[in-house]
Design a protein around this motif. Structure first.
Motif, PDB file in Angstrom:
ATOM      1  N   GLN A 161      17.500  54.495 -19.765  1.00 49.85           N
ATOM      2  CA  GLN A 161      18.795  54.488 -20.438  1.00 49.85           C
ATOM      3  C   GLN A 161      19.671  53.344 -19.967  1.00 49.85           C
ATOM      4  O   GLN A 161      20.519  52.849 -20.708  1.00 49.85           O
ATOM      5  N   SER A 165      19.951  51.024 -23.679  1.00 52.07           N
ATOM      6  CA  SER A 165      20.999  51.920 -24.171  1.00 52.07           C
ATOM      7  C   SER A 165      20.889  52.099 -25.680  1.00 52.07           C
ATOM      8  O   SER A 165      20.694  51.149 -26.423  1.00 52.07           O
ATOM      9  N   GLY A 166      21.000  53.340 -26.124  1.00 54.90           N
ATOM     10  CA  GLY A 166      20.925  53.643 -27.545  1.00 54.90           C
ATOM     11  C   GLY A 166      19.542  53.979 -28.051  1.00 54.90           C
ATOM     12  O   GLY A 166      19.396  54.505 -29.163  1.00 54.90           O
TER      13      GLY A 166
END
Length: 236
Positions: A161, A165-166
């Protein structure tokens, strides 16, 4: 002095592979011979029946359709034995340390990238964590006692993460308890995940994760499974 032959060693022939496949599968399913014979006889019966149903009925026509039914029976037998050999392999490796890495490195196809080596491991207890990256995001798989895997799984999830990210992260645990995934259903479960990222993003995620991953070359694969010996042989 005799000259050494430069010709490459020949691999096992087709019929040798068939025999090996049959022996491997029959050890787990003792009734395999009866099933295969039944499929062959059914194929012949269907072929002969079609020969009698299609006019004009002639001996050569019945024989031809019987041979066709036999060939279809052979094909069906091969497909059945291959499917059963896969089931036998999963039964053999179920619960063995390293089985998860073997399945993830050989059964996910081209849309996923995974390694046979764990990305996290407890050398004392052999609990291990594996990772796969694909169009469905990142999948983290824990192998061993679920309670002792919490820290390893959380560490790997945090790392993913942080650098991706995402990107969706899915966590699976191997086992037969509630909320766990049997080893035989691991590959289908991962491949059934919906597409969440495109190819470019997938490549970028793999590169980022690998860039921050600590080297695990000093960590041995958990003992207990030799994939080259357990994998069900398949005829070419």
């Amino acid at each position: 002095m005799a000259a050494r032959s430069s010709a490459p060693d020949k691999g096992p022939g087709f019929f040798s592979q068939i025999r090996t496949l049959y022996t491997f599968t029959q050890k787990e399913f003792r009734w395999l011979p009866f099933l295969l014979v039944g499929i062959l006889l059914l194929g012949i019966a269907v072929g002969v029946g079609i020969g009698f149903l299609i006019p004009p009925v002639a001996v050569w026509s019945v024989i031809l359709w019987g041979v066709t039914g036999l060939m279809l029976g052979v094909l069906a037998s091969m497909m059945t034995m291959t499917r059963l050999s896969t089931r036998a392999m999963y039964k053999k490796i179920d619960g063995m340390p390293g089985a998860t890495g073997h399945v993830m490195s050989t059964s996910l196809g081209r849309k996923w990238q995974a390694s046979e080596m764990p990305v996290g491991i407890n050398p004392k207890t052999q609990e291990a964590v594996y990772r796969a990256v694909g169009r469905g995001g990142v999948v983290i798989v824990g192998e061993g006692a679920r309670g002792r895997l919490t820290r390893l799984v959380n560490d790997e999830r945090s790392k993913v993460q942080r650098v991706a990210s995402g990107v969706p992260v899915t966590v699976l645990y191997i086992g037969h308890g509630e909320g766990e995934t049997p080893i035989s259903k691991l590959a289908p479960t991962i491949k059934s995940l919906p597409t969440k990222i495109d190819r470019a993003t997938m490549a970028a995620v793999i590169k980022r994760i690998e860039s921050v991953s600590q080297s695990l070359t000093s960590l041995p694969i958990p003992k207990g499974i030799d994939p080259t010996k357990v994998r069900a042989p398949r005829p070419r």
